[in-house]
Structure formats: structure tokens, C-alpha cells
Design a protein around this motif. Structure first.
Motif, PDB file in Angstrom:
ATOM      1  N   SER A  11       0.802  -1.225   0.000  1.00 12.25           N
ATOM      2  CA  SER A  11       0.000   0.000   0.000  1.00 12.25           C
ATOM      3  C   SER A  11       0.831   1.269   0.000  1.00 12.25           C
ATOM      4  O   SER A  11       0.308   2.347  -0.294  1.00 12.25           O
ATOM      5  N   THR A  12       2.135   1.182   0.290  1.00 12.93           N
ATOM      6  CA  THR A  12       2.960   2.399   0.286  1.00 12.93           C
ATOM      7  C   THR A  12       3.371   2.819  -1.119  1.00 12.93           C
ATOM      8  O   THR A  12       4.044   3.835  -1.288  1.00 12.93           O
ATOM      9  N   THR A  31      -0.164  -1.581   8.109  1.00 13.67           N
ATOM     10  CA  THR A  31      -1.066  -1.242   9.205  1.00 13.67           C
ATOM     11  C   THR A  31      -0.557  -0.020   9.950  1.00 13.67           C
ATOM     12  O   THR A  31       0.647   0.142  10.183  1.00 13.67           O
ATOM     13  N   VAL A  32      -1.496   0.838  10.316  1.00 10.70           N
ATOM     14  CA  VAL A  32      -1.207   1.975  11.188  1.00 10.70           C
ATOM     15  C   VAL A  32      -1.835   1.694  12.547  1.00 10.70           C
ATOM     16  O   VAL A  32      -3.015   1.342  12.630  1.00 10.70           O
ATOM     17  N   GLU A  41      -4.006   0.529   6.133  1.00 14.38           N
ATOM     18  CA  GLU A  41      -3.818   1.702   5.288  1.00 14.38           C
ATOM     19  C   GLU A  41      -4.691   1.591   4.045  1.00 14.38           C
ATOM     20  O   GLU A  41      -4.818   0.529   3.443  1.00 14.38           O
ATOM     21  N   THR A  47      -6.126   9.987   5.749  1.00 14.78           N
ATOM     22  CA  THR A  47      -4.988  10.855   6.026  1.00 14.78           C
ATOM     23  C   THR A  47      -5.394  12.023   6.910  1.00 14.78           C
ATOM     24  O   THR A  47      -4.592  12.530   7.693  1.00 14.78           O
ATOM     25  N   THR A  62       3.537   2.182  13.005  1.00 18.04           N
ATOM     26  CA  THR A  62       3.164   1.425  11.805  1.00 18.04           C
ATOM     27  C   THR A  62       3.660  -0.011  11.932  1.00 18.04           C
ATOM     28  O   THR A  62       4.576  -0.307  12.702  1.00 18.04           O
ATOM     29  N   GLY A 262      -0.349   8.055   1.948  1.00 19.73           N
ATOM     30  CA  GLY A 262      -1.207   7.380   2.898  1.00 19.73           C
ATOM     31  C   GLY A 262      -0.702   7.509   4.317  1.00 19.73           C
ATOM     32  O   GLY A 262       0.307   8.172   4.604  1.00 19.73           O
ATOM     33  N   ALA A 263      -1.395   6.826   5.202  1.00 18.72           N
ATOM     34  CA  ALA A 263      -1.130   6.982   6.628  1.00 18.72           C
ATOM     35  C   ALA A 263       0.221   6.428   7.058  1.00 18.72           C
ATOM     36  O   ALA A 263       0.829   6.931   8.007  1.00 18.72           O
ATOM     37  N   VAL A 264       0.709   5.383   6.389  1.00 14.09           N
ATOM     38  CA  VAL A 264       1.970   4.776   6.816  1.00 14.09           C
ATOM     39  C   VAL A 264       3.135   5.737   6.633  1.00 14.09           C
ATOM     40  O   VAL A 264       3.919   5.975   7.563  1.00 14.09           O
TER      41      VAL A 264
END
Length: 281
Positions: A11-12, A31-32, A41, A47, A62, A262-264
Motif C-alpha cells: 500500500s505504500t 497497518t497503522v 492503510e 490521512t 506502523t 497514505g497513513a503509513v
């Protein structure tokens, strides 16, 4: 059922959804961990929620996908008709994702080649696209891997962050470098180097740092045919303005992607991130 080489990433890579669908690329989510909640994520945390949590100094960490998640993904992809899988992931210097994929690949129902690209964000995404295009043209697993590795070798990624504090907290940059930046009240420019995030330059103000980011990106692009991605976190106006300037300055520009990370990645950079990825074709 047609047999083909399938591409898996994580996902990154922050690939545009339409590009993933068009090329049949599968992304395994990282995962966050927000407080005591583990969130995938891309589907379970936005975000905006991440930025708010960081600004309130809530605990944010993370986590890599488990080998079991990779195993299930490889099984599902194989059942869809893949004769082999090329699994491309963010730098092993930044995450254990690559190691989890390697463990799962040993038990996969079809051959799996796991590649540490040394990249992250669209620097990884461009590698996945290169591999997918090669596979679509009838290329073998080895040829898809070679295409991805060639793309990685030529790709550069530069990042501006408002503070090094988030990278220091997550262990992605040395405490001494972070302390130096804070003590001098400078704005840091970073780059991906050998799979690690390294301090590239220290600039006195945010506006000068962003101008320097633009300059570095344009210089790296030169007159070659290149794809560029502009990333941000909670800074859409900055990203749009940078993209507009790069469209004017880069004569060989093929595709330009603008997206929020994204969140990571955001968990380690903090709000205000502005990044540019240059990837020659």
C-alpha cells in the motif's frame, strides 16, 4: 483461464486506483496503529484522521503485513490465473514488509519473486508499473523483475518536511541529524539513498526549501522522457503549485501524478510533507 505473470506490491506504492485496476496490480496493506487500534492503510484510516492524531501528539506507529496476509494474497492471485508472481515492496531498510513477503513466498502455490526495490511511494509505484507493462507484453518473471530493477536504479525521490521530529520518533532518521535540524531551526530536504532516508540539504525557510525541491527535481529530469509524482500530506495547495511549475520546467515530462501519501508514510513525516519522484522511462 489465461496464465500470466501477476504483480503484487504494497500500500505504500500509492498507485492511482485506476492504474492498479488497468494493470491488475494487487496491493497488500500495511497497518497503522493509532493508540490501541490497528487500522489498514487505504481502507480503515484516512490521512485527515492521521494528521489530526499527529497534531494532537497521539501515539502513532506502523506495522508490516503479516506473512499470513501475504500468503492469502498469493493464493488468491494464483487462483485468478497467475502462473507466477513478482512481488515488489518498499525498502527493507524502512520496513519488514519485504521479509514477511519472503516468508510467505516459500509456501506459495506458484513461483514468487520478492524484490526489495529500495524505494517507497510512487518511486515504488513506478517500479510496479514497469513490471506490469512488461508482464502484459508477454514478459517472463525474470523480465518483469529486470524492468522493475532498472526503473528503481534510475529513479530519484526528494522530500521536504516541516520537521524531522516524526522521522526521529519512528527511527527512520538518526537522532543526531534530527537534533541538528531542530537546533538550527532549518527546513530539511531529504532523499532516498540506498534504501534509506538521508538528510540532503538544510535550507533556512520553507519557501526556499520548496524552491530547492523544485530545482532538484527539474535538474534530475533534465531533457529525458520522465514520469514525475508529487506527493504531499495535508498540503494540497503546495503540491498543486509544485506540479504546475514542473509541467512548465520539464520538457520531457510524460506522466505527472499528484497524490496525498497514505497513513503509513504520513505517520513518519508529519503534516506538511511535500515530495517529488523523478523516474526516467
Amino acid at each position: 483461464m489465461s496464465r500470466h505473470v501477476a504483480i503484487v506490491t504494497d500500500s505504500t506504492a500509492y498507485l492511482p486506483p485506476r492504474a492498479m485496476e488497468r494493470h491488475g496490480i494487487t496491493a497488500v496493506p500495511l497497518t497503522v496503529v493509532l493508540g490501541d487500534q490497528a487500522l489498514e492503510e487505504g481502507t480503515e484510516i484516512s490521512t485527515r484522521s492521521l494528521a489530526q492524531a499527529l497534531q494532537k501528539r497521539r501515539s502513532v506507529t506502523t506495522s508490516r503485513p503479516s506473512p499470513q496476509v501475504f500468503a492469502e494474497t498469493y493464493r488468491r492471485v494464483a487462483e485468478s490465473g497467475a502462473s507466477g508472481i513478482v512481488s515488489l515492496h518498499l525498502s527493507a531498510e524502512l520496513s519488514g514488509t519485504h521479509d514477511a513477503a519472503v516468508l510467505a513466498a516459500r509456501e506459495a502455490p506458484v513461483p514468487v519473486r520478492v524484490v526489495d526495490t529500495g524505494m517507497v511511494a510512487m518511486a515504488l509505484g513506478f517500479c510496479a508499473l514497469a513490471a506490469a507493462e512488461t508482464a502484459e507484453a508477454g514478459g517472463t518473471m525474470d523480465e518483469a523483475v529486470t524492468a522493475a530493477e532498472k526503473r528503481a536504479d534510475g529513479t530519484s525521490a526528494y522530500f521536504y518536511v516541516d520537521t524531522l521530529d516524526y522521522l526521529r520518533r519512528g527511527g527512520r532518521i538518526g537522532a543526531a541529524q534530527a537534533l541538528l535540524g531542530s537546533a538550527l531551526a532549518v527546513k530539511p530536504l531529504l532523499q532516498l539513498e540506498d534504501g534509506r532516508i538521508e538528510l540532503l540539504e538544510k535550507v533556512r525557510t520553507a519557501s526556499k526549501a520548496i524552491a530547492r525541491l523544485e530545482e532538484l527535481t527539474a535538474e534530475r529530469a533534465g531533457n529525458a522522457e520522465v514520469d514525475i509524482a508529487v506527493h504531499h500530506l495535508a498540503a494540497p495547495d503546495r503540491a498543486a503549485a509544485l506540479a504546475d511549475r514542473l509541467r512548465e520546467r520539464v520538457p520531457g515530462l510524460a506522466d505527472l501524478h499528484v497524490s496525498e501519501v497514505g497513513a503509513v508514510i504520513g505517520a513518519h513525516t508529519g503534516p506538511g510533507l511535500l515530495g517529488a519522484v523523478v523516474s526516467p522511462r
